[in-house]
Design a protein around this motif. Structure first.
Motif, PDB file in Angstrom:
ATOM      1  N   LEU A 563       0.692  -1.328  -0.050  1.00  0.00           N
ATOM      2  CA  LEU A 563       0.038   0.044  -0.002  1.00  0.00           C
ATOM      3  C   LEU A 563       0.795   1.425   0.278  1.00  0.00           C
ATOM      4  CD1 LEU A 563      -2.674  -0.987   2.762  1.00  0.00           C
ATOM      5  CD2 LEU A 563      -2.657  -1.318  -0.112  1.00  0.00           C
ATOM      6  N   ASP A 564       0.564   2.266  -0.983  1.00  0.00           N
ATOM      7  CA  ASP A 564       1.115   3.380  -1.205  1.00  0.00           C
ATOM      8  C   ASP A 564       0.919   4.178   0.388  1.00  0.00           C
ATOM      9  OD1 ASP A 564       2.183   2.837  -3.461  1.00  0.00           O
ATOM     10  OD2 ASP A 564       0.726   3.968  -4.566  1.00  0.00           O
ATOM     11  N   ASP A 565      -0.205   4.128   0.737  1.00  0.00           N
ATOM     12  CA  ASP A 565      -0.634   4.911   2.007  1.00  0.00           C
ATOM     13  C   ASP A 565      -1.551   3.929   3.108  1.00  0.00           C
ATOM     14  OD1 ASP A 565      -1.267   6.550   4.161  1.00  0.00           O
ATOM     15  OD2 ASP A 565      -2.523   7.950   2.858  1.00  0.00           O
ATOM     16  N   PRO A 566      -0.955   3.388   3.896  1.00  0.00           N
ATOM     17  CA  PRO A 566      -1.563   2.161   4.607  1.00  0.00           C
ATOM     18  C   PRO A 566      -2.642   2.574   5.556  1.00  0.00           C
ATOM     19  CG  PRO A 566       0.926   1.854   4.615  1.00  0.00           C
ATOM     20  CD  PRO A 566       0.753   3.262   4.120  1.00  0.00           C
ATOM     21  N   ARG A 634      -5.129  -0.441 -12.779  1.00  0.00           N
ATOM     22  CA  ARG A 634      -3.894   0.107 -12.144  1.00  0.00           C
ATOM     23  C   ARG A 634      -4.100   0.385 -10.553  1.00  0.00           C
ATOM     24  NH1 ARG A 634      -2.361   4.811 -16.797  1.00  0.00           N
ATOM     25  NH2 ARG A 634      -2.285   3.232 -18.706  1.00  0.00           N
ATOM     26  N   LEU A 635      -4.341  -0.723 -10.228  1.00  0.00           N
ATOM     27  CA  LEU A 635      -4.654  -0.543  -8.630  1.00  0.00           C
ATOM     28  C   LEU A 635      -3.518  -0.878  -7.936  1.00  0.00           C
ATOM     29  CD1 LEU A 635      -8.116  -2.347  -8.721  1.00  0.00           C
ATOM     30  CD2 LEU A 635      -7.628   0.080  -8.637  1.00  0.00           C
ATOM     31  N   HIS A 636      -2.305  -0.794  -8.328  1.00  0.00           N
ATOM     32  CA  HIS A 636      -0.902  -1.456  -7.499  1.00  0.00           C
ATOM     33  C   HIS A 636      -0.780  -0.214  -6.539  1.00  0.00           C
ATOM     34  CE1 HIS A 636       0.323  -4.778 -10.076  1.00  0.00           C
ATOM     35  NE2 HIS A 636      -0.003  -4.000 -10.906  1.00  0.00           N
ATOM     36  N   GLY A 637      -0.707  -0.270  -5.340  1.00  0.00           N
ATOM     37  CA  GLY A 637      -0.478   0.604  -4.320  1.00  0.00           C
ATOM     38  C   GLY A 637      -1.763   0.846  -3.383  1.00  0.00           C
ATOM     39  N   LYS A 638      -2.887   0.379  -4.245  1.00  0.00           N
ATOM     40  CA  LYS A 638      -4.217   0.548  -3.462  1.00  0.00           C
ATOM     41  C   LYS A 638      -4.847  -0.495  -2.744  1.00  0.00           C
ATOM     42  CE  LYS A 638      -4.646   4.435  -7.015  1.00  0.00           C
ATOM     43  NZ  LYS A 638      -5.379   4.906  -8.023  1.00  0.00           N
ATOM     44  N   ILE A 639      -4.468  -1.830  -3.318  1.00  0.00           N
ATOM     45  CA  ILE A 639      -5.169  -2.901  -2.963  1.00  0.00           C
ATOM     46  C   ILE A 639      -4.096  -3.786  -2.315  1.00  0.00           C
ATOM     47  CG2 ILE A 639      -4.621  -4.035  -5.301  1.00  0.00           C
ATOM     48  CD1 ILE A 639      -7.310  -5.322  -5.101  1.00  0.00           C
TER      49      ILE A 639
END
Length: 806
Positions: A563-566, A634-639
């Motif tokens: 996650l980019d922003d946990p 493009r859900l990398h960092g969000k899922i």
């Protein structure tokens, strides 16, 4: 309904009917379901600028509302109309607007023609009709009372007691003489020879216990009652014995349905119980999330613990401590030799937190060791169930040193085995469907031949018909599981009439108005699932580990996505990776909503991460689809996708960790018969968004303690969550308000104490009914056996032959 159609035809609205029919024909479809019909009507009204009055109040709009299906052929259309819950009518409307009713057999023929499977030159197709066999049983009249079978049955039985008192009092007297435990006589002995003697002795016994202290133990006056003819089973104290005898005395003199249930519920007649749950990986650790292994396993294990506790309490109150009576509960499942590190290869396993409850595993016979040594999909399990039931009977007799008093089947395969066992052992049995696949897979009966290689619905639907008609009583989690809503048919209702083209027609597959149906919702395990605010009870020593698992760790092979922003609010879901659970639909809804991605991380706990680790074709397909959606949007960092199997205690704490962060739980199933994860999330305190298709409609009160979503409409799903987030922004207390109301909803309605108390009461009442009507049921049971041996067994043997050649 014919009057409503005629009214349309006799008015100017017949022009609209013609135009609407032309609109449907222009869509290049021949079969329309209710949602499609309503959508087409919406378009018709908009494109023709119809008034609001026409749209909501015209006779034509009412006809559209009641229409469940429309089938078009070259010269006419067929309207399948549901004028009220649990009833259906069909009409043919020709091009010249002549209307004629269609019989059920003709309607089934029409459906066969629709899929080009109608071959009249080869002779009539086999018809299944259970309707004549329900003559033995009274039927409910008001659809609102469907699912309240035991209440209706009690009124019926007490009226019989009143109308023919001598006959029914004799029946009750003989029923009381039946009961024994390990050879010891219970309730009444040979000193009471007639029902008149019973009435007289009850009054004498009441005089004896009335003079004693209410709390005086039964042991002190046991032998005085025994001399009158009363054995243990009436109560553990003078007060309890007095109350039980007083209910019987009133029942004999003035029959009443409430007194009948109260009395029968107190009789000690259930000591040994079998819960049958065959498919999947049935174990207590390391199994959840494996193929075919989810809510049903949780349900049965929680039920066992509560059931044993309730049995202990009931038998203690009955005064059977003087006989050292101890109940025993067995979960009957299959043994899997290649157990993949689980306990599923152990014959006998003690169930945690119980005194005398066990998992009893019986292996499938080794017709083909390459298959039977391993897990077998629930869709492939059918060839092994008959011999499994034979072997299981021997094992059960050995474990109980006798026979069980109650058999409870779970799911289609377990329900079939429950029937086979109950038929041979001659004991009361009930079934719990959990989910009937026929409702989950659209047109699964019409296109069964196209689906047979993967799903074998011909076997499953036949097994369902056998089990639901053979059972003494049926437990459903919700009312709509039986008969649906005013807008949609229920799971059991879908078996009322249907066709399996070129195999058989079901003219009447189940009597929905039978008193065998009872709504008894499950509970939630409150030792594991409890509010996140209960800090003293939480697994505080595990919280950091689970926090890292959910939001931070990135070096595990069981985790996909960093996650980019946990710290963003978690949008959480947990389910098996199969098509019906629809986690990929949730991912797509999230992927299409930039606003949702901006405000929430999507956290999934689901199955496996790699296709090579799975042998289940649906799971493999969903894994591939999920990866595709992540790339597409493009859900990398969000899922974050966790392919982990959590212990039950960890699962409970995971919900609470999500609650610490003011998270949200989403259950996006295309259909959910009930939804234990919904109860788990709600009792934890998570605002819960759940599918409007199925049981959640009765668990959640929309916008009060949760929210409905249409999982097939991705935009609606995202909008519903975003609107909730907006409301939280406007009112900082809103999340907490919904959270608290969710908790209160579960505690007030969904507890295992309520469930098991009701289950045992039902088992006793239906045991009495079964005793009083056994001869009347024999013709139905013989018919059911014919279906088993002439329809089910040959197809099961055919599938076994295919397995042998693999």
């Amino acid at each position: 309904m014919s009057e409503l159609i005629q009214t349309v035809l006799n008015s100017d609205e017949k022009t609209d009917l013609r135009a609407f029919t032309s609109l449907l024909r222009a869509l290049d479809k021949r079969y329309f379901l209710r949602n499609e019909i309503v959508h087409a009507f919406d378009n018709y009204c908009q494109s023709n600028k119809k008034s609001q009055q026409f749209y909501t109040s015209s006779h034509f709009s009412k006809l559209i509302y009641f229409t469940q299906e429309i089938i078009l052929d070259d010269e006419s259309l067929c309207l399948i109309i549901r004028p009220r819950i649990a009833q259906q009518e069909a009409y043919r409307l020709s091009d010249d607007l002549a209307i004629a009713p269609i019989s059920t057999p003709d309607l089934l023929d029409l459906r066969d023609r629709f899929v080009d499977r109608y071959t009249p030159q080869e002779g009539d197709i086999f018809e299944i009709d259970f309707q004549p066999f329900y003559d033995y049983s009274p039927t409910i009249r008001d659809p609102k009372n469907i699912g309240k079978g035991v209440e209706f049955l009690n009124r019926f039985l007490s009226s019989k007691l009143f109308q023919a008192p001598h006959q029914w009092q004799e029946l009750l007297f003989n029923f009381l003489r039946l009961h024994r435990y390990d050879g010891a006589q219970l309730l009444i002995n040979e000193r009471i020879q007639t029902q008149q003697q019973l009435s007289d002795r009850v009054k004498q016994a009441l005089a004896i216990v009335s003079d004693r202290s209410p709390d005086e133990a039964y042991e002190t006056f046991r032998f005085e009652l025994q001399n009158l003819g009363f054995e243990p089973g009436w109560g553990n104290t003078a007060r309890r014995v007095h109350d039980t005898l007083e209910i019987l005395d009133g029942l004999i003199d003035s029959p009443d349905h409430q007194a009948l249930e109260a009395f029968i519920s107190r009789i000690p007649m259930i000591f040994r119980v079998v819960l049958v749950s065959i498919h999947g990986w049935f174990g207590q650790e390391g199994v959840l999330g494996r193929p075919d292994t989810g809510g049903q396993i949780v349900y049965v294990l929680d039920q066992v613990k509560s059931l044993e506790k309730q049995l202990q309490e009931d038998l203690h109150l009955a005064g059977l401590g003087v006989l050292n009576v101890s109940p025993k509960v067995l979960v009957l499942t299959r043994l899997i030799p290649n157990s993949d590190g689980t306990s599923c290869n152990q014959r006998l396993e003690k169930i945690y937190g119980t005194h005398n409850a066990w998992i009893l595993r019986v292996p499938f016979r080794e017709f083909n060791p390459n298959l039977t040594q391993n897990w077998i999909s629930r869709f492939e399990i059918w060839p092994y169930l008959e011999t499994f039931s034979v072997d299981a009977e021997r094992e059960l007799r050995a474990e109980f040193q006798g026979t069980p008093d109650l058999i409870v089947g779970n799911y289609s395969d377990g329900n079939l085995v429950a029937f086979l066992l109950a038929r041979r052992l001659k004991v009361t049995h009930c079934i719990v469907a959990h989910a009937l696949e026929k409702s989950k897979y659209l047109f699964s009966n019409l296109y069964w031949q196209d689906l047979e290689n993967n799903y074998h619905f011909s076997l499953q639907f036949t097994a369902d018909l056998i089990a639901m008609n053979a059972a003494n009583f049926v437990i459903s989690s919700t009312y709509q599981e039986i008969v649906g809503t005013s807008e949609s048919i229920g799971q059991y209702e879908s078996y009322k009439s249907f066709t399996m083209p070129e195999l058989y027609h079901v003219v009447s597959g189940v009597e929905l108005f039978s008193p065998k149906f009872n709504v008894v919702p499950p509970g939630v395990n409150q030792a594991v699932f409890f509010p996140f605010t209960a800090t003293q009870e939480r697994l505080n020593h595990e919280r950091d580990r689970l926090e890292n698992l959910l939001f931070n760790d990135d070096d595990s092979e069981q985790i996909f996505g960093k996650l980019d922003d946990p710290n963003k609010r978690p949008l959480f879901s947990m389910a098996r990776l199969d098509r019906i659970k629809n986690l990929t639909g949730l991912v797509e809804a999230y992927g299409k909503s930039e606003e949702l991605q901006k405000r929430c991380n999507l956290i999934l706990i689901a199955g496996k991460l790699r296709t090579e680790d799975s042998t289940d074709h649906e799971e493999i397909s969903e894994i591939e689809k999920l990866y595709g959606l992540i790339e597409q949007y493009r859900l990398h960092g969000k899922i974050r996708w966790l392919g982990v199997r959590l212990s039950k205690s960890d699962t409970g704490e995971v919900y609470r960790v999500i609650g610490d962060r003011k998270g949200i739980f989403v259950q996006p199933a295309l259909f959910e018969a009930f939804g234990l994860t919904i109860l788990e999330s709600m009792v934890t305190g998570l605002p819960t968004f759940a599918t409007r298709f199925g049981g959640p409609l009765e668990i959640i009160q929309n916008r009060l303690n949760g929210f409905y979503i249409n999982p097939t409409d991705h935009e609606e799903v995202a909008t519903a969550v975003v609107e909730f987030l907006d409301q939280c922004d406007r009112n900082p207390n809103y999340w907490d308000e919904i959270s608290q109301q969710s908790i209160e909803r579960v505690y007030s309605t969904y507890t295992w104490k309520i469930h098991t108390n009701r289950l045992l009461s039902l088992a006793k009442i239906y045991g009495f009914w079964n005793y009083s009507s056994q001869e009347n049921r024999e013709d139905m049971l013989r018919y059911i056996e014919s279906l088993f041996y002439l329809l089910y067994k040959p197809r099961a043997q055919q599938l076994l032959h295919e397995h042998m050649n693999r």
